[in-house]
Write an enzyme that holds these catalytic residues in place. Structure first.
Site, PDB file in Angstrom:
ATOM      1  N   THR A  47      15.471  -6.956  28.663  1.00 41.01           N
ATOM      2  CA  THR A  47      14.562  -6.299  27.732  1.00 41.01           C
ATOM      3  C   THR A  47      14.268  -7.179  26.527  1.00 41.01           C
ATOM      4  OG1 THR A  47      15.366  -4.133  28.437  1.00 41.01           O
ATOM      5  CG2 THR A  47      14.181  -4.218  26.346  1.00 41.01           C
ATOM      6  N   CYS A  48      15.288  -7.875  26.031  1.00 40.38           N
ATOM      7  CA  CYS A  48      15.096  -8.743  24.866  1.00 40.38           C
ATOM      8  C   CYS A  48      14.120  -9.873  25.179  1.00 40.38           C
ATOM      9  CB  CYS A  48      16.435  -9.314  24.402  1.00 40.38           C
ATOM     10  SG  CYS A  48      17.608  -8.038  23.889  1.00 40.38           S
ATOM     11  N   SER A  49      14.207 -10.414  26.391  1.00 42.10           N
ATOM     12  CA  SER A  49      13.357 -11.537  26.785  1.00 42.10           C
ATOM     13  C   SER A  49      11.956 -11.112  27.202  1.00 42.10           C
ATOM     14  CB  SER A  49      13.998 -12.310  27.938  1.00 42.10           C
ATOM     15  OG  SER A  49      15.173 -12.945  27.500  1.00 42.10           O
TER      16      SER A  49
END
Length: 150
Positions: A47-49
């Site tokens: 999700t962060c990427s």
């Protein structure tokens, strides 16, 4: 935890600068300027990427147009991982800040224990607007579910 009107905690972080390890004090990252800082659970995480970091990359020109001097991406990762993630993401407009010992994250009250998932200590997602080392606005992810990113 109330973050607004608090001063950014003073801690020293190991960062990569010009191919070398450098000790950088948070005072130097935040003093005498306007900074948007955002934190996420970890470099290279799905999700962060795919969503979190790319949105800040997209917004970087707008932040700068509104007087933001720097945009900091903070994660509880070591400096080598953060440097590799910055390179892989092409996020040259953002300063990647490794909080390898989770000192900044802990001092801000944003540390979460993800050990049950095998992820160790991580940061909650948050974003801050900081002027001359003082938190002006704080946006903190709610404590709910497995991955509450929205």
């Amino acid at each position: 935890m109330q973050l607004e009107s608090r001063r950014i905690p003073e801690v020293t972080l190991a960062m990569r600068r010009n191919g070398e390890l450098a000790q950088v004090n948070t005072r130097d990252l935040f003093a005498r300027r306007t900074v948007v800082a955002f934190a996420l659970p970890g470099a290279f995480t799905p999700t962060c990427s795919s969503a979190h970091l790319p949105r800040f990359i997209d917004l970087a020109p707008a932040f700068r147009a509104h007087g933001v001097d720097d945009i900091l991406c903070v994660a509880v990762n070591d400096p080598f991982v953060m440097e590799a993630w910055q390179e892989a993401s092409g996020a040259q407009a953002i300063t990647f800040v490794p909080d390898g010992n989770a000192e900044l994250t802990r001092e801000l009250g944003m540390l979460v224990d993800q050990s049950a998932k095998g992820l160790g200590l991580r940061s909650r997602r948050y974003a801050l607007i900081v002027r001359d080392g003082v938190i002006e606005r704080a946006f903190v992810e709610p404590e709910e579910g497995d991955d509450p990113y929205t």
